[in-house]
Design an enzyme around this catalytic site. Structure first.
Site, mmCIF file in Angstrom:
data_model
loop_
_atom_site.group_PDB
_atom_site.id
_atom_site.type_symbol
_atom_site.label_atom_id
_atom_site.label_comp_id
_atom_site.label_asym_id
_atom_site.label_seq_id
_atom_site.Cartn_x
_atom_site.Cartn_y
_atom_site.Cartn_z
ATOM 1 N N ASP A 190 -11.354 -10.388 1.324
ATOM 2 C CA ASP A 190 -10.376 -9.726 2.188
ATOM 3 C C ASP A 190 -9.754 -10.792 3.069
ATOM 4 O O ASP A 190 -10.391 -11.809 3.341
ATOM 5 C CB ASP A 190 -11.043 -8.643 3.032
ATOM 6 C CG ASP A 190 -10.051 -7.604 3.537
ATOM 7 O OD1 ASP A 190 -9.147 -7.969 4.317
ATOM 8 O OD2 ASP A 190 -10.177 -6.436 3.151
ATOM 9 N N TYR A 248 7.172 -0.349 -2.478
ATOM 10 C CA TYR A 248 5.833 -0.004 -2.952
ATOM 11 C C TYR A 248 5.863 0.324 -4.451
ATOM 12 O O TYR A 248 5.063 -0.207 -5.222
ATOM 13 C CB TYR A 248 5.281 1.179 -2.154
ATOM 14 C CG TYR A 248 3.879 1.565 -2.558
ATOM 15 C CD1 TYR A 248 2.792 0.808 -2.130
ATOM 16 C CD2 TYR A 248 3.640 2.672 -3.358
ATOM 17 C CE1 TYR A 248 1.501 1.148 -2.496
ATOM 18 C CE2 TYR A 248 2.355 3.015 -3.730
ATOM 19 C CZ TYR A 248 1.286 2.256 -3.291
ATOM 20 O OH TYR A 248 0.010 2.593 -3.657
ATOM 21 N N ASN A 290 -7.674 -5.487 -6.267
ATOM 22 C CA ASN A 290 -7.548 -4.227 -5.553
ATOM 23 C C ASN A 290 -6.824 -4.352 -4.223
ATOM 24 O O ASN A 290 -6.607 -3.365 -3.554
ATOM 25 C CB ASN A 290 -8.959 -3.639 -5.341
ATOM 26 C CG ASN A 290 -8.930 -2.243 -4.807
ATOM 27 O OD1 ASN A 290 -8.356 -1.357 -5.409
ATOM 28 N ND2 ASN A 290 -9.515 -2.045 -3.646
#
Length: 174
Positions: free
Chosen positions: A20, A143, A70
């Site tokens: 992350d 998006y 992800n």
């Protein structure tokens, strides 16, 4: 979604690393997933970060056999609640969404797949897209464009990698 994947893989007995950009999120993940093998800081939009992260994970845990791309960001809305339509969308927002969602997925595959190919032992790549990668409502252009790109990248990778025994899946939540 990422924590769910990590929990499932740990429960299956796999060595698991997560990444992350946010250190607080990494700390929370360490606490939430007992048995996690590694948690590394990674800006998915930077090729050098990918190389360093994968080098570190492989040194600690062994070869990456399953890559789950992800990371993602949503497009967001204006402060008054309106969707960010193309006519009013700041260029910086467009670039951020495409860089994280599409380019980050590409860079992850470009970093890990050659290592899988060199080992000749197969593997699997899971790319998280969205139903926004299959249909495009108004007000979600950046998006949806990014998630359509992830679907297209995944389908192309699947065709390229099947002969090498490397599977590719695209996850479309929503």
């Amino acid at each position: 979604i990422g924590l769910g994947m990590a929990r499932a893989f740990v429960a299956a007995g796999l060595k698991v690393a997560i990444a992350d950009i946010n250190e607080a999120a990494l700390d929370a993940a360490r606490a939430a997933v007992p048995g996690l093998g590694a948690a590394v800081r990674l800006d998915v939009t930077k090729a050098a970060d990918w190389a360093a992260a994968v080098d570190g994970v492989e040194a600690a845990l062994g070869p990456v056999e399953i890559l789950c791309n992800n990371a993602g960001v949503a497009q967001g809305r204006f402060a008054d609640g309106r969707n960010t339509d193309v006519a009013e969308m700041p260029e910086a927002l467009w670039r951020l969404v495409l860089e994280v969602n599409a380019t980050g997925t590409f860079l992850g595959a470009r970093t890990v797949v050659p290592r899988m190919l060199a080992r000749g032992a197969g593997g699997h790549v899971v790319n998280t897209a969205s139903t926004g990668g299959l249909m495009a409502p108004g007000g979600m252009a950046a998006y949806c464009a990014s998630k359509f790109a992830v679907v297209g990248l995944s389908e192309s990778l699947r065709a390229e990698l099947a002969p090498a025994g490397i599977g590719v899946s695209v996850l479309c939540p929503g």
